[in-house]
Write a protein that holds these residues in place. Structure first.
Motif, mmCIF file in Angstrom:
data_model
loop_
_atom_site.group_PDB
_atom_site.id
_atom_site.type_symbol
_atom_site.label_atom_id
_atom_site.label_comp_id
_atom_site.label_asym_id
_atom_site.label_seq_id
_atom_site.Cartn_x
_atom_site.Cartn_y
_atom_site.Cartn_z
ATOM 1 N N GLU A 18 4.099 29.183 80.990
ATOM 2 C CA GLU A 18 2.681 28.966 81.304
ATOM 3 C C GLU A 18 1.843 29.011 80.032
ATOM 4 O OE1 GLU A 18 -0.692 28.270 83.567
ATOM 5 O OE2 GLU A 18 1.389 28.204 84.224
ATOM 6 N N SER A 19 2.111 29.973 79.160
ATOM 7 C CA SER A 19 1.338 30.077 77.916
ATOM 8 C C SER A 19 1.621 28.877 77.008
ATOM 9 C CB SER A 19 1.636 31.387 77.194
ATOM 10 O OG SER A 19 2.975 31.423 76.751
ATOM 11 N N LYS A 20 2.860 28.397 76.979
ATOM 12 C CA LYS A 20 3.187 27.204 76.179
ATOM 13 C C LYS A 20 2.478 25.969 76.727
ATOM 14 C CE LYS A 20 7.720 28.543 74.433
ATOM 15 N NZ LYS A 20 9.163 28.263 74.464
ATOM 16 N N ARG A 21 2.454 25.855 78.057
ATOM 17 C CA ARG A 21 1.794 24.711 78.682
ATOM 18 C C ARG A 21 0.290 24.742 78.398
ATOM 19 N NH1 ARG A 21 -1.098 23.792 82.975
ATOM 20 N NH2 ARG A 21 -0.868 25.889 83.800
ATOM 21 N N LYS A 22 -0.295 25.931 78.497
ATOM 22 C CA LYS A 22 -1.721 26.061 78.236
ATOM 23 C C LYS A 22 -2.032 25.757 76.772
ATOM 24 C CE LYS A 22 -5.630 28.961 79.001
ATOM 25 N NZ LYS A 22 -6.286 29.588 80.080
#
Length: 116
Positions: free
Chosen positions: A19-23
């Motif tokens: 999720e943090s990578k996608r964001k």
């Protein structure tokens, strides 16, 4: 039981990391698009707005990206065009919200100095 549900701590950490990578990827894409769409002065103004009001900056970026994707923008957005867009947003916002006025009603005593 946790393994059956797929909620083990390792899976939670992996999903949070994804999720943090996608964001981060979305933010990078947004910055790249803004660098392409806005000229330098407009980018500087938008970054100053982001310091004061990140939510408003995000709204302006979203509007500009939609306008660019729909073909409403011709060329790069100048600082004056950004100011006009901000004014339009403020006008629309002020029409939807009613201004509150405060009226002070003070008691008048028998011995007030306002009698003159």
């Amino acid at each position: 039981m946790e393994n059956l549900q797929g909620l083990s701590p390792q899976n939670q950490n992996a999903s949070a990391e994804e999720e943090s990578k996608r964001k981060a990827a979305e933010d990078e894409m947004r910055r790249d698009m803004m660098a392409t769409i806005l000229d330098n002065a407009a980018r500087e103004r938008l970054s100053r707005i982001a310091l004061v009001s990140p939510e408003r900056s995000r709204q302006v970026e979203t509007i500009i990206m939609r306008m660019a994707q729909s073909g409403q923008l011709r060329g790069r957005v100048s600082e004056q065009q950004l100011i006009d867009l901000l004014d339009q947003m403020e006008d629309a916002r002020s029409k939807t919200t009613t201004k509150t006025t405060i009226v002070y009603q003070r008691r008048r005593d028998f011995d007030d100095d306002d009698d003159f």
